[in-house]
Enzyme design. Structure first.
Site, PDB file in Angstrom:
ATOM      1  N   HIS A 132      49.419 -62.181 -24.156  1.00 37.59           N
ATOM      2  CA  HIS A 132      50.546 -62.133 -23.506  1.00 37.59           C
ATOM      3  C   HIS A 132      50.680 -62.590 -22.264  1.00 37.59           C
ATOM      4  CE1 HIS A 132      53.113 -60.808 -26.952  1.00 37.59           C
ATOM      5  NE2 HIS A 132      51.926 -60.250 -27.360  1.00 37.59           N
ATOM      6  N   CYS A 169      57.411 -65.090 -25.728  1.00 29.90           N
ATOM      7  CA  CYS A 169      58.085 -63.527 -25.575  1.00 29.90           C
ATOM      8  C   CYS A 169      59.514 -63.810 -25.122  1.00 29.90           C
ATOM      9  CB  CYS A 169      57.120 -62.939 -24.203  1.00 29.90           C
ATOM     10  SG  CYS A 169      58.293 -61.538 -23.640  1.00 29.90           S
ATOM     11  N   GLU A 170      60.278 -63.139 -25.995  1.00 25.55           N
ATOM     12  CA  GLU A 170      61.705 -63.236 -25.662  1.00 25.55           C
ATOM     13  C   GLU A 170      62.192 -62.406 -24.448  1.00 25.55           C
ATOM     14  OE1 GLU A 170      63.483 -59.359 -28.121  1.00 25.55           O
ATOM     15  OE2 GLU A 170      63.541 -61.416 -29.439  1.00 25.55           O
ATOM     16  N   HIS A 171      61.377 -61.728 -23.639  1.00 23.21           N
ATOM     17  CA  HIS A 171      61.679 -60.958 -22.742  1.00 23.21           C
ATOM     18  C   HIS A 171      61.467 -61.744 -21.306  1.00 23.21           C
ATOM     19  CE1 HIS A 171      60.503 -57.234 -24.982  1.00 23.21           C
ATOM     20  NE2 HIS A 171      61.816 -57.499 -25.228  1.00 23.21           N
ATOM     21  N   HIS A 172      60.480 -62.614 -21.335  1.00 17.67           N
ATOM     22  CA  HIS A 172      60.230 -63.407 -20.226  1.00 17.67           C
ATOM     23  C   HIS A 172      60.114 -65.072 -20.523  1.00 17.67           C
ATOM     24  CE1 HIS A 172      58.620 -59.489 -19.266  1.00 17.67           C
ATOM     25  NE2 HIS A 172      59.258 -59.572 -17.892  1.00 17.67           N
ATOM     26  N   CYS A 225      52.960 -63.013 -20.203  1.00  8.50           N
ATOM     27  CA  CYS A 225      53.982 -62.261 -19.382  1.00  8.50           C
ATOM     28  C   CYS A 225      53.356 -60.855 -18.733  1.00  8.50           C
ATOM     29  CB  CYS A 225      55.036 -61.931 -20.170  1.00  8.50           C
ATOM     30  SG  CYS A 225      54.829 -60.918 -21.553  1.00  8.50           S
ATOM     31  N   GLN A 232      55.892 -59.406 -30.697  1.00  9.20           N
ATOM     32  CA  GLN A 232      54.598 -59.407 -31.614  1.00  9.20           C
ATOM     33  C   GLN A 232      54.827 -58.675 -32.549  1.00  9.20           C
ATOM     34  OE1 GLN A 232      50.772 -59.824 -29.819  1.00  9.20           O
ATOM     35  NE2 GLN A 232      49.885 -58.777 -31.641  1.00  9.20           N
TER      36      GLN A 232
END
Length: 216
Positions: free
Chosen positions: A175, A106-109, A177, A147
């Site tokens: 996920h 996940c690019e956010h976390h 996250c 995703q």
């Protein structure tokens, strides 16, 4: 000068055989600026210490290096040749690879998400080596992702490179996250889909794809 390989094109019975150049395989490799493992290891050590985790113990001394190598592996897809073949038999039914493993971050976390992808297409003039469907999924998954984008990238790329009559991609993933932090929704999964061409415009073809993928 290197000669191009040739393949025979068969026309109607009695017509002469025509020799045409075979289509060379497309080499697919992710463009990167290079990986500096030493710098990544130093940064990982600083990151852990900033969170109050000492790396001076015997068990944690090598952790920054292991972190650096692990993320380098997660972000490094294996190059491959996109091998296609002429659709000599005029096959016009769905080709579907189910339950392709998906592993991304996940690019956010920067926490992993894992699951499966179902990838199918309706052939046009060429068909694809079956293992390449999994290779394409891996190619786009080995980078920080969301995703939704991953699903669309796989479908759009196959549509561009293969020029089929239709493409369908469905990804179902968990996920971490979402399951290990924040809302901690343990056991939840996320489903995304992209349908192109006939698989989007024709209800019967769309239903067949979803049924064969085990989604109805």
């Amino acid at each position: 000068m290197t000669q191009q390989p040739h393949t025979a094109l068969h026309l109607a019975p009695g017509d002469p055989e025509i020799s045409v150049p075979a289509q060379p395989a497309l080499r697919v490799a992710q463009e990167t600026d290079g990986i500096d493992l030493a710098a990544a290891e130093r940064a990982a050590g600083q990151f852990l210490r900033a969170l109050g985790i000492s790396t001076e113990t015997e068990s944690l001394h090598g952790t920054p290096g292991r972190m650096a190598r692990a993320y380098a592996e997660l972000f490094s897809p294996r190059p491959f040749d996109l091998t296609t073949f002429p659709n000599d038999e005029g096959y016009d039914e769905l080709v579907l690879a189910r339950s392709i493993p998906v592993r991304s971050v996940c690019e956010h976390h920067l926490l992993p998400f894992v699951g499966t992808a179902h990838v199918g297409y309706l052939p046009g003039r060429r068909i694809l080596g079956l293992s390449k469907l999994a290779r394409v999924v891996e190619h786009f998954a080995c980078r920080p992702q969301v995703q939704e984008r991953l699903t669309k990238q796989v479908a759009d790329w196959l549509q561009t490179q293969l020029e089929p009559k239709g493409v369908g991609v469905v990804i179902e993933a968990e996920h971490t996250c979402m399951t290990l932090r924040g809302v901690q929704a343990t056991g939840s999964s996320t489903l995304t889909s992209t349908l192109l061409g006939t698989l989007r415009s024709d209800a019967r073809s769309r239903s067949e794809f979803l049924a064969l993928a085990g989604l109805t």
